[in-house]
Design a protein around this motif. Structure first.
Motif, short mmCIF file in Angstrom:
data_model
loop_
_atom_site.label_atom_id
_atom_site.label_comp_id
_atom_site.label_asym_id
_atom_site.label_seq_id
_atom_site.Cartn_x
_atom_site.Cartn_y
_atom_site.Cartn_z
N GLU A 252 -14.86 18.04 28.40
CA GLU A 252 -15.64 16.82 27.90
C GLU A 252 -15.20 15.47 28.78
O GLU A 252 -14.30 15.55 29.44
CB GLU A 252 -15.01 16.59 26.34
N TYR A 253 -16.16 14.66 28.82
CA TYR A 253 -15.80 13.14 29.27
C TYR A 253 -15.45 12.16 28.12
O TYR A 253 -14.46 11.42 28.26
CB TYR A 253 -17.18 12.69 30.05
N GLU A 254 -16.25 12.08 27.41
CA GLU A 254 -16.24 11.08 26.46
C GLU A 254 -16.50 11.46 24.78
O GLU A 254 -16.65 10.73 23.96
CB GLU A 254 -17.32 9.99 26.46
N GLY A 255 -16.23 12.83 24.63
CA GLY A 255 -16.42 13.50 23.30
C GLY A 255 -17.64 14.29 23.34
O GLY A 255 -18.74 14.06 23.72
N ILE A 256 -17.46 15.49 22.71
CA ILE A 256 -18.45 16.54 22.62
C ILE A 256 -19.48 16.22 22.13
O ILE A 256 -20.65 16.59 22.19
CB ILE A 256 -17.78 17.91 22.19
N ILE A 257 -19.45 15.72 20.70
CA ILE A 257 -20.65 15.22 19.91
C ILE A 257 -21.51 14.28 20.65
O ILE A 257 -22.91 14.33 20.72
CB ILE A 257 -19.97 14.65 18.44
N ARG A 258 -20.74 13.21 21.19
CA ARG A 258 -21.61 12.21 21.85
C ARG A 258 -22.56 12.75 22.98
O ARG A 258 -23.63 12.52 23.28
CB ARG A 258 -20.81 10.98 22.38
N GLU A 259 -21.74 13.60 23.78
CA GLU A 259 -22.44 14.33 25.03
C GLU A 259 -23.61 15.17 24.67
O GLU A 259 -24.56 15.48 25.08
CB GLU A 259 -21.38 15.00 25.79
N HIS A 260 -23.23 15.90 23.27
CA HIS A 260 -24.29 16.83 22.80
C HIS A 260 -25.61 15.78 22.56
O HIS A 260 -26.70 16.51 22.77
CB HIS A 260 -23.69 17.46 21.64
N GLU A 261 -25.30 14.68 21.61
CA GLU A 261 -26.63 13.99 21.09
C GLU A 261 -27.21 13.44 22.55
O GLU A 261 -28.55 13.19 22.53
CB GLU A 261 -25.94 12.92 20.41
N THR A 262 -26.60 13.08 23.61
CA THR A 262 -27.06 12.64 24.77
C THR A 262 -28.21 13.42 25.23
O THR A 262 -29.41 13.20 25.82
CB THR A 262 -25.71 12.33 25.85
N VAL A 263 -27.83 14.74 25.32
CA VAL A 263 -28.56 16.03 25.78
C VAL A 263 -29.85 16.07 24.87
O VAL A 263 -31.10 16.09 25.36
CB VAL A 263 -28.01 17.19 26.03
N GLN B 187 -30.45 18.36 31.87
CA GLN B 187 -31.07 18.93 30.64
C GLN B 187 -31.53 17.49 29.89
O GLN B 187 -30.68 16.66 29.42
CB GLN B 187 -30.25 19.92 30.07
N GLY B 188 -32.37 17.74 28.97
CA GLY B 188 -32.89 16.94 27.99
C GLY B 188 -34.42 16.31 28.24
O GLY B 188 -34.88 16.56 29.30
N PRO B 189 -34.68 15.70 27.35
CA PRO B 189 -36.01 15.21 27.24
C PRO B 189 -36.46 14.18 28.47
O PRO B 189 -37.57 14.03 28.73
CB PRO B 189 -36.14 14.45 25.98
N ASN B 190 -35.34 13.63 28.84
CA ASN B 190 -35.59 12.53 30.14
C ASN B 190 -35.25 13.34 31.41
O ASN B 190 -35.48 12.61 32.55
CB ASN B 190 -34.71 11.32 30.00
N TYR C 190 -29.76 25.90 29.47
CA TYR C 190 -28.93 26.66 28.43
C TYR C 190 -28.53 25.82 27.20
O TYR C 190 -27.41 25.57 26.86
CB TYR C 190 -27.65 27.11 29.16
N THR C 191 -29.60 24.95 27.13
CA THR C 191 -29.29 23.92 25.99
C THR C 191 -30.33 23.75 24.88
O THR C 191 -30.16 23.11 23.81
CB THR C 191 -29.45 22.46 26.44
N GLY C 192 -31.43 24.53 24.96
CA GLY C 192 -32.65 24.42 24.03
C GLY C 192 -33.67 23.44 24.33
O GLY C 192 -34.42 22.93 23.52
N GLU C 193 -33.37 22.34 25.24
CA GLU C 193 -34.04 21.34 25.71
C GLU C 193 -34.89 21.70 27.15
O GLU C 193 -34.33 22.45 27.72
CB GLU C 193 -33.36 20.23 26.14
N ASP C 194 -35.98 20.86 27.35
CA ASP C 194 -36.53 20.96 28.64
C ASP C 194 -35.49 20.61 29.78
O ASP C 194 -34.56 19.83 29.43
CB ASP C 194 -37.59 20.11 28.72
N GLY C 195 -35.61 21.08 30.85
CA GLY C 195 -34.62 20.80 31.99
C GLY C 195 -34.72 21.50 33.04
O GLY C 195 -35.36 22.45 33.22
N PHE C 196 -33.80 21.19 34.20
CA PHE C 196 -33.85 22.05 35.33
C PHE C 196 -32.49 22.32 35.83
O PHE C 196 -31.23 21.83 35.66
CB PHE C 196 -34.26 20.98 36.56
N GLU C 197 -32.41 23.47 36.71
CA GLU C 197 -31.25 23.70 37.24
C GLU C 197 -31.34 23.66 38.67
O GLU C 197 -32.35 24.02 39.30
CB GLU C 197 -30.68 25.07 36.87
#
Lengths: 365, 127
Positions: free
Chosen positions: A28-39, A146-149, A188-195
């Motif tokens: 983690e960098y700033e906390g798992i929950i916050r990073e999860h929400e960011t994605v 990964q994520g909507p943006n 691998y997140t359940g969101e749209d995104g790229f690798e």
């Protein structure tokens, strides 16, 4: 510990480094929950350079892979990506992986870091026909955006129209920033995104560019901790938990990626027997009805006896619930059934619910 | 990493604040930082007797569950129920977020605890 090309940047960014199967990576960098929400709400940038890449090439590449993998590669188009299993003769899983098809003579397999050496050995042992198998893991750094943006952020950095890259498709000739990458709409997140697959020596500069460009769209770096909670909410399997040498794809509820209609593949006979006879264990999703957090390995009980165990458990940050995946006796594996999870000295009630916990936001159109 | 001068410490990263024969027990800044965000805390039961080194409480982060051990032998006389509703308080202020108060039954055990300097050296050595 092995280090990815981004190790120094992770440390500078305050990443909490852990030993992940021999790799020094940020949990983690700033906390798992916050990073999860960011994605879930904006976008996250992941370093997954530890993943293994194995190149299979030659005139018999397709024929050989058809034998090794459970999914049917026959309908696969060039620049398409498939999810598949590689199984043992008894139906247990060597690994779960994704296959990139460049053409019928050239495939790239992307495998779990902790299984890479085992996979490579297994592939070599069964080599047949005119096929060359090469471990090219050291040639690639790998980022996930990964994520909507995610698309908006990367689109600002390339002249390629990313709408042209559909779900589970890829392009090998895209410039992001000024870096050539192989890019797929996968994750691998359940969101749209790229690798993004790229040369390791260009990884630090592109990483920083994506962070800078993505900032205005809420992009942040995300560690392995949130990678796990994100995939868990989307009920995406993790090898060693939902899949293993002792758990077949059918038990894990992933029969969709096992194609019995194609010709012989390793594990076919055993899996067909399981399919026809019915599996004895099934992977189910549950939510806790009492205050307790289920964890991998905890026993699952019903009618006063042990019926299975938790494969992954924890809190679901997007749902604010305590949830789990468990492999249990098929007799009990019905939605709406109440089970008990042994949490330390107590048995706590839980309810079997539909998978996934979080419905995936893939852009499939 | 923050270490308070006036507290005693264990090798399993609990702190102890002594008030007469009462010992307030919590986990150190180092411990909370290693765990990450806490999401669940299971406290002991008042009036239970506990031995030095026995599991006193459980703290759970997003990733894992860990035991908190009793630094001293005695009886649980008070628990901090507020932590059950707000486990994050331990991350924000680990030295105010006591888990339980133990009434000490063997004061000689106090000498086995580390002072702040010894604990600091212990943490550095662990890294």
């Amino acid at each position: 510990m092995k280090k990815t090309p981004l190790y120094e940047l992770h440390v500078q960014a305050g990443g909490k480094i852990i030993d992940f199967g021999g790799w020094a990576l940020p949990v983690e960098y700033e906390g798992i929950i916050r990073e999860h929400e960011t994605v879930r709400t904006a976008a996250g940038l992941f370093d997954v350079s530890h993943m293994g890449e194995i190149l299979v090439e030659g005139p018999d590449a397709e024929k050989y892979l058809q034998k090794m993998l459970t999914n049917d590669l026959a309908p696969m188009q060039d620049y398409q990506v498939y999810y598949t299993f590689m199984c043992y003769p008894d139906g247990g899983v060597v690994d779960d992986l994704i296959v990139y098809k460049y053409n019928a003579n050239l495939y790239l397999l992307v495998v779990n870091a902790s299984n890479k050496d085992k996979d490579y050995e297994w592939l070599l042992q069964h080599r047949a026909g005119q096929v060359t198998i090469t471990d090219v893991s050291d040639n690639y750094a790998l980022f996930a955006v990964q994520g909507p943006n995610a698309q908006r952020i990367l689109q600002d950095m390339t002249s390629t129209d990313l709408n042209q890259i559909k779900f589970f498709r890829f392009s090998s000739e895209v410039i992001i920033g000024d870096t050539p990458v192989m890019i797929s709409r996968t994750g691998y997140t359940g969101e749209d995104g790229f690798e993004l697959y790229l040369s390791p020596d260009q990884a630090p500069s592109l990483w920083q560019k994506i962070l800078e460009q993505g900032q205005k769209h809420g992009l942040r770096p995300v560690g392995l901790g949130a990678r796990d909670t994100l995939r868990f909410e989307a009920a995406l399997p993790l090898y060693g938990h939902e899949l293993s040498a002792d758990i077949s794809p059918l038990e894990a509820g992933l029969g969709h990626f096992v194609k019995f209609s194609k010709s012989d593949f390793i594990g076919k006979e055993a899996l067909l027997r399981q399919k026809e006879g019915g599996v004895k264990r099934k992977l189910i999703a549950f939510e806790m009805l009492e205050r307790g957090i289920p964890r991998a390995g905890y026993e699952v009980q019903a009618d006063g006896k042990t019926i299975g165990y938790v494969t992954t458990g924890g809190i679901a940050p997007s749902l604010n619930k305590n949830i789990g995946l468990a492999l249990i006796a098929s007799d009990y594996a019905q939605e709406g059934q109440t089970i008990e999870v042994a949490i330390r000295k107590r048995s706590m009630r839980a309810l079997i619910i539909p998978k996934p916990f979080y419905s995936k936001k893939y852009k499939k159109a | 990493m923050n270490i308070m001068k006036d507290l005693k410490y264990t090798e399993t990263h609990e702190w102890v604040r002594l008030e007469g024969n009462r010992a307030y027990v919590g986990i150190t800044d180092h411990a909370q930082s290693q765990m990450g965000e806490l999401v669940f805390i299971e406290l002991p039961v008042v009036d239970d007797e506990i031995g030095k080194g026995d599991p006193l409480a459980v703290v759970e982060s997003v990733k894992a569950a860990s035991d908190v051990y009793a630094p001293l032998t005695g009886t649980i006389i008070e628990i901090n129920e507020e932590l059950e509703d707000n486990p994050g308080a331990v991350n924000e202020d680990p030295y105010q977020s006591w888990f339980a108060v133990i009434e000490i039954s063997d004061s000689e055990e106090i000498d086995e605890l580390m002072d702040a300097d010894a604990y600091e050296a212990f943490c550095q050595q662990e890294e």
